[in-house]
Design a protein around this motif. Structure first.
Motif, PDB file in Angstrom:
ATOM      1  N   ARG A 209      46.570  46.300  70.182  1.00 51.96           N
ATOM      2  CA  ARG A 209      47.284  46.585  71.423  1.00 51.96           C
ATOM      3  C   ARG A 209      47.591  45.280  72.150  1.00 51.96           C
ATOM      4  NH1 ARG A 209      43.813  51.334  74.252  1.00 51.96           N
ATOM      5  NH2 ARG A 209      45.498  51.139  75.806  1.00 51.96           N
ATOM      6  N   ASP A 210      48.796  45.173  72.689  1.00 55.98           N
ATOM      7  CA  ASP A 210      49.154  43.992  73.476  1.00 55.98           C
ATOM      8  C   ASP A 210      48.359  43.981  74.774  1.00 55.98           C
ATOM      9  OD1 ASP A 210      50.933  42.973  71.667  1.00 55.98           O
ATOM     10  OD2 ASP A 210      52.703  43.855  72.615  1.00 55.98           O
ATOM     11  N   CYS A 211      47.884  42.789  75.145  1.00 55.59           N
ATOM     12  CA  CYS A 211      47.054  42.654  76.337  1.00 55.59           C
ATOM     13  C   CYS A 211      47.460  41.429  77.150  1.00 55.59           C
ATOM     14  CB  CYS A 211      45.575  42.498  75.956  1.00 55.59           C
ATOM     15  SG  CYS A 211      44.841  43.957  75.205  1.00 55.59           S
ATOM     16  N   TRP A 233      40.845  40.629  78.406  1.00 56.08           N
ATOM     17  CA  TRP A 233      42.109  41.077  77.834  1.00 56.08           C
ATOM     18  C   TRP A 233      42.378  42.480  78.369  1.00 56.08           C
ATOM     19  CZ3 TRP A 233      38.703  37.830  75.666  1.00 56.08           C
ATOM     20  CH2 TRP A 233      39.193  36.683  75.013  1.00 56.08           C
ATOM     21  N   SER A 235      44.903  45.774  78.880  1.00 52.85           N
ATOM     22  CA  SER A 235      46.015  46.429  78.179  1.00 52.85           C
ATOM     23  C   SER A 235      47.313  46.298  78.962  1.00 52.85           C
ATOM     24  CB  SER A 235      45.692  47.904  77.927  1.00 52.85           C
ATOM     25  OG  SER A 235      45.564  48.615  79.148  1.00 52.85           O
ATOM     26  N   ASP A 237      49.874  47.965  79.599  1.00 55.59           N
ATOM     27  CA  ASP A 237      50.525  49.262  79.806  1.00 55.59           C
ATOM     28  C   ASP A 237      50.123  49.783  81.177  1.00 55.59           C
ATOM     29  OD1 ASP A 237      47.901  50.172  79.486  1.00 55.59           O
ATOM     30  OD2 ASP A 237      48.206  50.741  77.404  1.00 55.59           O
ATOM     31  N   ARG A 240      46.256  49.811  82.238  1.00 58.54           N
ATOM     32  CA  ARG A 240      45.642  48.536  82.619  1.00 58.54           C
ATOM     33  C   ARG A 240      44.121  48.535  82.374  1.00 58.54           C
ATOM     34  NH1 ARG A 240      48.467  44.949  85.876  1.00 58.54           N
ATOM     35  NH2 ARG A 240      50.665  45.039  85.318  1.00 58.54           N
ATOM     36  N   LEU A 243      40.202  45.803  77.796  1.00 54.76           N
ATOM     37  CA  LEU A 243      39.780  46.201  76.458  1.00 54.76           C
ATOM     38  C   LEU A 243      38.711  45.282  75.892  1.00 54.76           C
ATOM     39  CD1 LEU A 243      43.224  47.109  74.843  1.00 54.76           C
ATOM     40  CD2 LEU A 243      41.557  48.631  75.935  1.00 54.76           C
TER      41      LEU A 243
END
Length: 260
Positions: A209-211, A233, A235, A237, A240, A243
């Motif tokens: 997942r992009d963070c 990190w 998320s 999206d 938030r 992660l």
């Protein structure tokens, strides 16, 4: 702050304490009920062992505000080195989501500590009445302090800063952008600088997942560091969710990993 150089499990609370507030211009805004769980892992070379766990909850109050709670506990094997059984409570005001009360009840390495912060606001000035009690391993009260703290601008505690961090507009920032806020505890006022590093992928539960990656820098009056830097990190999206969180030790690192 807890001295991170002394032990492994002391970092459990320090790492989570670094992620807890509410901003006035929020991006992230939960629906008033949330539970986030984390495993705290000790990593050194090929060793990757669970050292503890932590849970953060957010619940609505009848007045439209919120109750926040963070619990952390070291694993049985880590208890032999430094046992942690800590609970943080906080109240957030209706509408503005600003901290009204913060309380830390800590059992760390045989000591029992109880901090409490009650906030008052006068325009941009934030004041707080703070109490701190510490009992030794024999149960004898060795510290009993009352003090007043004040600051200007965004001012939170170690619990409410979690939501503040998640509300920041990372999507509008360039790597290297900084924001600084005040942190109150029962003991002192500190400055927390949040430095944005950019977007990086993090794998949780086998899914990348992009963070938004950020670094946390703690300093006291005069700019002296009060603990080692830490990284998170978050998320990238609407949820938030932090992660992954990471702190250094004299030997190895401690990673706090979100449990989906």
């Amino acid at each position: 702050m807890v001295d991170l150089k002394k032990n492994i499990t002391a970092i459990v609370f320090v790492v989570f304490a670094a992620f807890a507030a509410i901003a006035s211009d929020v991006v992230y805004k939960p629906d008033g009920r949330e539970t986030l769980r984390y495993d705290v892992m000790f990593k050194w070379g090929l060793i990757n062992k669970k050292a503890g766990s932590a849970t953060l909850t957010l619940r609505p109050r009848s007045d439209g505000g919120f109750i926040t709670t963070l619990t952390a506990a070291s694993a049985p094997w880590a208890d032999k080195f430094y046992a942690v059984r800590d609970t943080l409570h906080g109240h957030l005001s209706p509408g503005e989501w600003k901290p009204v009360m913060y309380e830390k009840i800590a059992h760390e390495g045989g000591e029992h500590k109880h901090d409490k912060v009650i906030y008052r606001r006068e325009g941009a000035k934030v004041k707080a009445s703070c109490t701190r009690k510490v009992w030794d391993k024999k149960g004898e009260l060795k510290i009993d302090e009352v003090r007043e703290l004040e600051a200007y601008g965004t001012t939170v505690d170690m619990l409410t800063s979690f939501f503040y961090m998640r509300s920041l507009p990372f999507q509008d920032w360039q790597p290297g952008h900084n924001v600084a806020i005040n942190i109150f505890s029962g003991k002192q006022k500190e400055l927390l600088t949040i430095k944005y590093r950019g977007i990086e992928p993090v794998e949780i539960g086998g899914v990348a997942r992009d963070c938004y990656r950020v670094t946390f820098i703690f300093t006291s009056k005069g700019g002296k560091k009060t603990s080692d830097d830490m990284d998170a990190w978050i998320s990238a999206d609407s949820a938030r969710i932090p992660l992954r969180m990471e702190g250094k030790l004299p030997v190895g690192k401690v990673h706090c990993l979100y449990v989906p």
